[in-house]
Design a protein around this motif. Structure first.
Motif, PDB file in Angstrom:
ATOM      1  N   SER A 105       0.830  -1.204   0.000  1.00 30.74           N
ATOM      2  CA  SER A 105       0.000   0.000   0.000  1.00 30.74           C
ATOM      3  C   SER A 105       0.868   1.259   0.000  1.00 30.74           C
ATOM      4  O   SER A 105       0.484   2.293  -0.542  1.00 30.74           O
ATOM      5  N   TRP A 106       2.026   1.157   0.637  1.00 29.31           N
ATOM      6  CA  TRP A 106       2.929   2.328   0.627  1.00 29.31           C
ATOM      7  C   TRP A 106       3.366   2.655  -0.802  1.00 29.31           C
ATOM      8  O   TRP A 106       3.523   3.834  -1.156  1.00 29.31           O
ATOM      9  N   LYS A 107       3.517   1.627  -1.639  1.00 31.59           N
ATOM     10  CA  LYS A 107       3.880   1.886  -3.048  1.00 31.59           C
ATOM     11  C   LYS A 107       2.795   2.711  -3.734  1.00 31.59           C
ATOM     12  O   LYS A 107       3.085   3.579  -4.558  1.00 31.59           O
ATOM     13  N   ARG A 115       2.838  11.731  -8.370  1.00 27.95           N
ATOM     14  CA  ARG A 115       1.997  12.400  -9.358  1.00 27.95           C
ATOM     15  C   ARG A 115       1.392  13.689  -8.803  1.00 27.95           C
ATOM     16  O   ARG A 115       0.852  14.494  -9.549  1.00 27.95           O
ATOM     17  N   GLY A 116       1.394  13.827  -7.481  1.00 27.22           N
ATOM     18  CA  GLY A 116       0.910  15.070  -6.881  1.00 27.22           C
ATOM     19  C   GLY A 116      -0.602  15.201  -6.840  1.00 27.22           C
ATOM     20  O   GLY A 116      -1.134  16.304  -6.708  1.00 27.22           O
ATOM     21  N   ARG A 117      -1.292  14.092  -6.941  1.00 32.55           N
ATOM     22  CA  ARG A 117      -2.762  14.171  -6.939  1.00 32.55           C
ATOM     23  C   ARG A 117      -3.347  12.876  -6.385  1.00 32.55           C
ATOM     24  O   ARG A 117      -2.850  11.783  -6.660  1.00 32.55           O
ATOM     25  N   ARG A 118      -4.451  13.043  -5.582  1.00 26.99           N
ATOM     26  CA  ARG A 118      -5.132  11.857  -5.041  1.00 26.99           C
ATOM     27  C   ARG A 118      -6.164  11.393  -6.072  1.00 26.99           C
ATOM     28  O   ARG A 118      -7.134  12.104  -6.354  1.00 26.99           O
ATOM     29  N   ALA A 306      -5.788   6.707  -0.541  1.00 28.45           N
ATOM     30  CA  ALA A 306      -4.703   5.717  -0.555  1.00 28.45           C
ATOM     31  C   ALA A 306      -3.993   5.716   0.803  1.00 28.45           C
ATOM     32  O   ALA A 306      -3.580   4.667   1.303  1.00 28.45           O
ATOM     33  N   TRP A 307      -3.824   6.876   1.421  1.00 27.40           N
ATOM     34  CA  TRP A 307      -3.217   6.935   2.755  1.00 27.40           C
ATOM     35  C   TRP A 307      -4.040   6.120   3.759  1.00 27.40           C
ATOM     36  O   TRP A 307      -3.494   5.325   4.528  1.00 27.40           O
ATOM     37  N   ASP A 308      -5.341   6.299   3.713  1.00 25.64           N
ATOM     38  CA  ASP A 308      -6.212   5.548   4.630  1.00 25.64           C
ATOM     39  C   ASP A 308      -6.110   4.045   4.348  1.00 25.64           C
ATOM     40  O   ASP A 308      -6.116   3.225   5.270  1.00 25.64           O
ATOM     41  N   GLY A 309      -6.024   3.717   3.062  1.00 21.19           N
ATOM     42  CA  GLY A 309      -5.866   2.313   2.705  1.00 21.19           C
ATOM     43  C   GLY A 309      -4.564   1.751   3.269  1.00 21.19           C
ATOM     44  O   GLY A 309      -4.531   0.611   3.768  1.00 21.19           O
ATOM     45  N   TYR A 310      -3.521   2.567   3.204  1.00 23.80           N
ATOM     46  CA  TYR A 310      -2.213   2.167   3.752  1.00 23.80           C
ATOM     47  C   TYR A 310      -2.301   1.980   5.261  1.00 23.80           C
ATOM     48  O   TYR A 310      -1.823   0.979   5.817  1.00 23.80           O
ATOM     49  N   VAL A 311      -2.934   2.923   5.958  1.00 22.50           N
ATOM     50  CA  VAL A 311      -3.035   2.847   7.430  1.00 22.50           C
ATOM     51  C   VAL A 311      -3.754   1.561   7.846  1.00 22.50           C
ATOM     52  O   VAL A 311      -3.287   0.842   8.739  1.00 22.50           O
ATOM     53  N   ALA A 312      -4.851   1.259   7.188  1.00 20.41           N
ATOM     54  CA  ALA A 312      -5.600   0.045   7.538  1.00 20.41           C
ATOM     55  C   ALA A 312      -4.722  -1.188   7.347  1.00 20.41           C
ATOM     56  O   ALA A 312      -4.732  -2.117   8.168  1.00 20.41           O
ATOM     57  N   ASN A 313      -3.947  -1.197   6.281  1.00 27.62           N
ATOM     58  CA  ASN A 313      -3.069  -2.350   6.032  1.00 27.62           C
ATOM     59  C   ASN A 313      -1.978  -2.475   7.097  1.00 27.62           C
ATOM     60  O   ASN A 313      -1.634  -3.588   7.516  1.00 27.62           O
ATOM     61  N   VAL A 314      -1.423  -1.352   7.520  1.00 24.05           N
ATOM     62  CA  VAL A 314      -0.356  -1.406   8.533  1.00 24.05           C
ATOM     63  C   VAL A 314      -0.913  -1.929   9.855  1.00 24.05           C
ATOM     64  O   VAL A 314      -0.281  -2.746  10.529  1.00 24.05           O
ATOM     65  N   ILE A 315      -2.113  -1.487  10.218  1.00 28.57           N
ATOM     66  CA  ILE A 315      -2.730  -2.010  11.453  1.00 28.57           C
ATOM     67  C   ILE A 315      -2.984  -3.510  11.299  1.00 28.57           C
ATOM     68  O   ILE A 315      -2.715  -4.297  12.212  1.00 28.57           O
ATOM     69  N   ALA A 316      -3.469  -3.894  10.139  1.00 28.10           N
ATOM     70  CA  ALA A 316      -3.747  -5.316   9.904  1.00 28.10           C
ATOM     71  C   ALA A 316      -2.473  -6.145   9.961  1.00 28.10           C
ATOM     72  O   ALA A 316      -2.467  -7.264  10.489  1.00 28.10           O
TER      73      ALA A 316
END
Lengths: 341, 341, 341, 341
Positions: A105-107, A115-118, A306-316
């Motif tokens: 997810s960090w990737k 890219r500078g855009r969400r 994507a940041w939120d997706g990353y956070v959830a994965n790190v907790i998991a």
């Protein structure tokens, strides 16, 4: 009209195709891809779509006729198409979890930052549930002060047939709770511990799907949350959340169903499944996805980025480590890029 | 210690004897009378009383060792002992209804007025139910303004075996509701109309016990109330009351029982019977009866007086007339004596 | 794609235009008419429609480019366009009440019968409310036997600003209840009586809008229903319905909102208005309207037909007579044409 | 009539004296002792007792006129009178906790075992709460299979003024939960871990009374329970318990209070304090205490014995160690003597 390219046409994917076709007036599915071509064809047939089948996710993403991408394929094949859609700059909705771990997810995060855009919205649909939404607004208003504790329940009548083992309870079930805790509390999760409860003899998977599980989650400000997963509870699909503030508490309601008084009992029916319980949340998250595209807005706030997706994965990831090796595991996040602040 | 003389030792009477013996520390039953002596003996045996059996209600009432009287005999034999206890000035608790009609009850009122003291407490125990009591205090506080309407339900799983016919629904069931409407609204009832609903094929008494019945009650200030009697509802003992004020409503709660989630249902058990549902109300009305004696206070306010007993009977008389002949029947009360104001 | 001609672009009409535009993928509004052209223009502007404004309802109905008609104009101008759409055979959705009385509605029925096809769907949206729908299915399944009684409440925080007087409570408020009673009970309504409750001093309209009102409704099979209208209840929009069967009862649920515990209270928010409470019912009735057109099905069953619209009007006519002159008024329906059986 | 000697006449003690005097017909307080003689006198005066004041607990216990002892003194002075009452063989009710730690409580157990008779009933009154009692009977019936998990809440609006610090939350608050978990689950507790949640800024005691606290309790059969203590929750006295079985769950109900609909809210009042919430449980535990004496029965089953008092203390000892030093602490019990099996 937004032209959607759809990747992953299994049962859930086809339900999303139906949703876009029937409920989202401003969008239409014009292209589909699935590793199993029959699934793609079925999505077209079921919804009487005027849409093409593509040979690959890449070909679909690259087609200039396709304005936006929805990914509903298996968790472990989200990463490549996500990186591709970021590269071409097309707005993308991906089912949860965003990828299968924090490193992947960090990737995705790094690619968006570059890219500078969400452009990614992750399908953490609970954020769009009217009950959860009311809780978020209520606690954000400060009416009960700072949040101190939370207690959550995530119960399924039976484990999904796709569940292969104990880890699914983290990656497919509790990951929703991890995202909601992160969303509702605002602060960072700093540690997690998983514990097993007594095995249910009615769990047909036995030791290979060990549960119920209890997650104990710590936040940087001292707040503390528990989340029970009980995916063979037998009685129904039961989603509960209680937030404890300094001067009061707020709890997610049960679904409203008529009250029956009969044979000595006052009773209400319980939801039987997630697709029923969260139908409105699914509709709303797709409405928002397309409204953002229409208005040229980047996802954020209520939409999981994507940041939120990353956070959830790190907790998991930490939850899995606790599940496998026991004990309290610190949760360590990379620094949040400015793009998400 | 208050020495109680007890008249009428059927099932309900014996339950009251038990209540006085076990729950009311300041009172004891010292004498009993029943037309069936075996009932009187059973009341003594069940409660291991040191008490005498009397040959007549009059002998019991006259015994100087007896301080206070409780009457739980059949409705149609309350009148004579009531007049007797008034004559000798002994505090008396009588089960509801006070007598079997307004004319008889007026004799009780006149007798009390002649003696210049209220000595009768009528067993309208709902006034002492914690839920009803909270409703009374809430509405009396003015928090929702004047009362405009009310909706009540009085449902029994099955009709009592003692019910001989359609009139019981008025004289034994709805009489509670008539008293509560009079108590809660304060104002006078001016008219009543009874209507029959569709017969329940599960009513084993058939046409001889015609119900469900609907009472439509009008008050002098324009307020309007409905009360449903449904004494073969099958599912439980269900007592409901809703009071509609100018700015809000208040409703009687269900009995608190654990919530069970099982087999797709969220459920609570319903009370099965009045002796269970109103157990606390029975305890409290007897506590008050003895506390008033102890403090040399006359009944009134929360305790139903002979006047209240009369009012309930007059409403019931009109209800019976409507039941038998149809239509809206005016309710006309004699002037309220100063003793009760 | 179904091309819709829209008649009546007031606040409610424009909300329906938005609904069709946003939520109904298979339909689009292509033409609008309103006696006030600015309203028609606003409907177009608000929804960025590619639609024409017509000079008259007739011109709109006659345009061969228009496939279906929606009528949301004032109650008293439904009749002519309805007769016209029947004449040209175009499927038509009309807001409730269908017309302003039973005589006018009978003309609609006769016109449909003459054409031999049901083309009208009346906007009794409560039939599509998930709670009411569950109640209908539950009672139709026979789980609680025959229906004996019902108790309904129709409460508004404040009367709609458009309410000109006491009659609105029948024609705009209780007409929903009349339709639901007819729908839920199946049997015919044979009589109705209206009664006034005590006036609410917080009712700003005073005597010109006399209420609360109580409707007492009788059915041919002996069933009995009450419906309270309380359109200045102050506290919220509160819709309740309880159906009493032979072995149990079923009640409409409150809207699900989070539970808050704060300051000594356990509380839930109440819906504030009909457009919020019944939003899902509105969506569903339009979905059905368009799905029927798509499938070439005539309305009926869950959808209110012209016959149902007529029945509601006839009950309302009797209710008005009772309101104006008092007493129990028989409800007499013309024979139901075969087209609706 | 059972003659009771009463030790400890503080506020709670005097409330028990009142309870025995007013509610327990078969018992009377004939002697009182308190280190502060004025308290003893007040107990006599408040209840108009014909009772003597003793110079010491020992003198009271030894008086042959005294049949049974009730101890409601401070936790840390229960041990000596308990050992004394065992020595003389008089039935004794002691408030919870039985002593201040497992070591002291073990002395009580050993003393009873030496005498060969259970004479102590510990005041874990929750076992007599109608809600908890219904839960115990329901789960014992096997209706939801083996217990897997539990979630409990023990919330006070404000900490009791007598709370001197963080440890009170274990010894005075959570000790109730520890006893109930032991009672409801049947199996042994094998480990406990305490965690702190975020401090409530409205907690006037600050760091000296650190809470909310979360207890995570493990059982020998793998079952897992959590119990939240939140003794400055502000909003009310809120006691919750949920038991999760293999096929369903059961939860403690809220206290039944009328429902009010006003100003956009549907609300119920919350209990404000334990003496209100558990009033019936207090009455029932004393009824049982005296009924056992009357019937010459030893306490056990529903009544907490000295063994149960010991178990609660041992769990609390481990909880305190976890609170002070962190981590999961094993709970090790001495072997259960045959007297308690």
């Amino acid at each position: 009209m937004i032209n959607v390219g759809f990747i992953g046409c299994g049962a859930m994917g086809r339900d999303h195709v139906r949703r876009i076709t029937e409920r989202c007036s401003g969008a239409q599915v014009v292209g589909v891809y699935d590793t199993v071509t029959a699934n793609a064809q079925q999505a077209i047939d079921d919804n009487r779509l005027d849409a093409a089948i593509y040979d690959s996710a890449d070909a679909l993403i690259d087609d200039p006729n396709v304005d936006a991408i929805v990914i509903a394929s298996r968790n472990d094949v989200h990463l490549d198409p996500l990186l591709h859609t970021i590269a071409v700059g097309k707005p993308t909705f991906t089912e949860k979890p965003m990828t299968i771990n924090g490193a992947d997810s960090w990737k995705v995060v790094e690619a968006e930052v570059a890219r500078g855009r969400r452009t990614i919205q992750v399908g953490f649909n609970w954020r769009f549930d009217p009950g959860y939404d009311a809780m978020k607004r209520f606690t954000a208003s400060g009416e009960i002060g700072a949040l101190l504790m939370s207690g959550m329940r995530h119960y399924n009548a039976q484990a999904a047939t796709s569940y292969y083992g104990t880890d699914n309870v983290i990656n497919d079930t509790l990951i929703h709770n991890f995202d909601m805790l992160h969303y509702l509390f605002g602060g960072d999760v700093t540690a997690i511990e998983m514990k097993f409860a007594r095995m249910n003899s009615l769990n047909p998977n036995g030791e290979s799907l060990r549960e119920p599980q209890l997650a104990i989650v710590e936040f940087s400000d001292g707040a503390l949350a528990t989340a029970e997963a009980n995916v063979n509870c037998q009685y129904g699909y039961d989603i509960q959340c209680r937030l404890v503030g300094e001067s009061g508490i707020i709890s997610l309601p049960d679904v409203a169903t008529p009250e029956v008084r009969k044979a000595g009992q006052i009773s209400h029916a319980i939801s039987s499944a997630w697709f029923d319980r969260f139908i409105e949340a699914y509709d709303r998250e797709f409405d928002r996805f397309f409204a953002n595209i229409e208005a040229d807005r980047q996802p954020g706030g209520q939409e999981a980025t994507a940041w939120d997706g990353y956070v959830a994965n790190v907790i998991a990831d930490a939850a899995l480590e606790s599940l496998h090796h026991g004990g309290r595991i610190p949760v360590t996040l990379n620094e949040q890029p400015a793009l998400y602040r």
